[in-house]
Motif scaffolding. Structure first.
Motif, mmCIF file in Angstrom:
data_model
loop_
_atom_site.group_PDB
_atom_site.id
_atom_site.type_symbol
_atom_site.label_atom_id
_atom_site.label_comp_id
_atom_site.label_asym_id
_atom_site.label_seq_id
_atom_site.Cartn_x
_atom_site.Cartn_y
_atom_site.Cartn_z
ATOM 1 N N LYS A 268 1.932 6.462 -7.053
ATOM 2 C CA LYS A 268 0.860 7.344 -7.516
ATOM 3 C C LYS A 268 1.268 8.808 -7.362
ATOM 4 C CE LYS A 268 -4.132 7.770 -7.220
ATOM 5 N NZ LYS A 268 -5.350 7.264 -6.608
ATOM 6 N N THR A 269 1.899 9.125 -6.225
ATOM 7 C CA THR A 269 2.359 10.491 -5.981
ATOM 8 C C THR A 269 3.423 10.878 -7.003
ATOM 9 O OG1 THR A 269 1.900 10.253 -3.638
ATOM 10 C CG2 THR A 269 3.383 12.033 -4.261
ATOM 11 N N LYS B 55 2.459 1.676 -3.410
ATOM 12 C CA LYS B 55 1.470 2.116 -4.387
ATOM 13 C C LYS B 55 1.212 3.620 -4.246
ATOM 14 C CE LYS B 55 -2.153 -0.539 -5.532
ATOM 15 N NZ LYS B 55 -3.480 -1.181 -5.416
ATOM 16 N N GLU B 56 1.085 4.094 -2.994
ATOM 17 C CA GLU B 56 0.864 5.527 -2.745
ATOM 18 C C GLU B 56 2.057 6.351 -3.255
ATOM 19 O OE1 GLU B 56 -2.912 5.448 -1.320
ATOM 20 O OE2 GLU B 56 -1.734 7.274 -1.421
ATOM 21 N N LYS B 57 3.269 5.848 -3.005
ATOM 22 C CA LYS B 57 4.474 6.557 -3.471
ATOM 23 C C LYS B 57 4.495 6.624 -4.998
ATOM 24 C CE LYS B 57 7.515 5.499 0.402
ATOM 25 N NZ LYS B 57 8.674 4.711 0.846
ATOM 26 N N THR C 91 -0.573 14.573 -3.975
ATOM 27 C CA THR C 91 -0.949 13.560 -2.997
ATOM 28 C C THR C 91 -2.423 13.234 -3.177
ATOM 29 O OG1 THR C 91 -1.409 15.285 -1.393
ATOM 30 C CG2 THR C 91 0.762 14.267 -1.298
ATOM 31 N N PRO C 92 -2.792 11.962 -2.968
ATOM 32 C CA PRO C 92 -4.202 11.588 -3.133
ATOM 33 C C PRO C 92 -5.094 12.303 -2.129
ATOM 34 C CG PRO C 92 -2.812 9.668 -2.604
ATOM 35 C CD PRO C 92 -1.952 10.876 -2.569
ATOM 36 N N LYS D 204 0.835 -1.200 0.000
ATOM 37 C CA LYS D 204 0.000 0.000 0.000
ATOM 38 C C LYS D 204 0.872 1.253 0.000
ATOM 39 C CE LYS D 204 -3.647 2.196 2.721
ATOM 40 N NZ LYS D 204 -4.408 2.131 3.964
ATOM 41 N N LYS D 205 1.913 1.250 0.828
ATOM 42 C CA LYS D 205 2.824 2.399 0.884
ATOM 43 C C LYS D 205 3.515 2.605 -0.459
ATOM 44 C CE LYS D 205 3.840 2.150 5.815
ATOM 45 N NZ LYS D 205 4.852 1.803 6.817
#
Length: 196
Positions: free
Chosen positions: A110-111, A106-108, A117-118, A103-104
């Motif tokens: 995407k950013t 994936k967030e990185k 930031t989402p 999850k971390k």
């Protein structure tokens, strides 16, 4: 006048916080509300433990108070220790979890791709209104926490906002309502007497 009350507490050899409330009625009968809490316990479940109430004459309490407390204290102390150990193990497992790591990552990713930031859906509200609503909610929840700490569950329930007012807090509000109702019911059943 010398008493050995604190010597008795010292012999229990259990570090923690003791909260005692003593009420004397017109007939000279006592109600003692005793709550022992661990010095450090980050588990919110610890807040579910309600005080032990002991009722009787001064002589009853002189003769039986420490017997009742000594009987209950090891179980309470062990529960706090287990809660803290459980909480630490949950945090360790969460940190080590592959799903959490994915999850971390994936967030990185995407950013890095979008350069932003989402945001969640509530971020779409007008910022000033959102901030006012957030402050109001936090103030209400702080008041509820204070009432909860003083075992005033009925008043806390009256203050609790509805899901319609804060739909984004639905789970939190439902859980808080269930918790306060449960504590209110337990408090009604919790009076222990020396006659039982």
């Amino acid at each position: 006048m010398k008493t050995n009350f604190f010597e008795h507490i010292a012999t229990l050899n259990t570090p923690g916080i003791w909260k005692l409330a003593i009420q004397v009625d017109a007939n000279g009968n006592f109600t003692v509300s005793e709550l022992f809490t661990a010095l450090h316990c980050g588990d919110n479940a610890a807040k579910l433990i309600i005080p032990m109430n002991l009722c009787g004459t001064a002589q009853d309490l002189d003769e039986g108070f420490f017997d009742k407390v000594t009987e209950a204290l090891p179980k309470t102390s062990e529960l706090y220790t287990n809660m803290e150990a459980h909480l630490k193990s949950v945090e360790a497992a969460k940190t080590a979890s592959k799903m959490e790591q994915d999850k971390k990552n994936k967030e990185k990713a995407k950013t890095a791709t979008t350069g932003t930031t989402p945001k969640n859906e509530t971020d779409q509200e007008i910022p000033e209104l959102k901030e006012d609503k957030k402050k109001k909610y936090e103030g209400i929840m702080k008041s509820i926490a204070e009432l909860n700490d003083r075992c005033k569950y009925e008043e806390a329930l009256d203050l609790l906002p509805t899901v319609e007012e804060y739909p984004e807090k639905e789970n939190e509000l439902k859980n808080k309502r269930a918790d306060l109702n449960r504590k209110k019911d337990l408090m009604a059943q919790a009076t222990l007497t020396f006659n039982s």
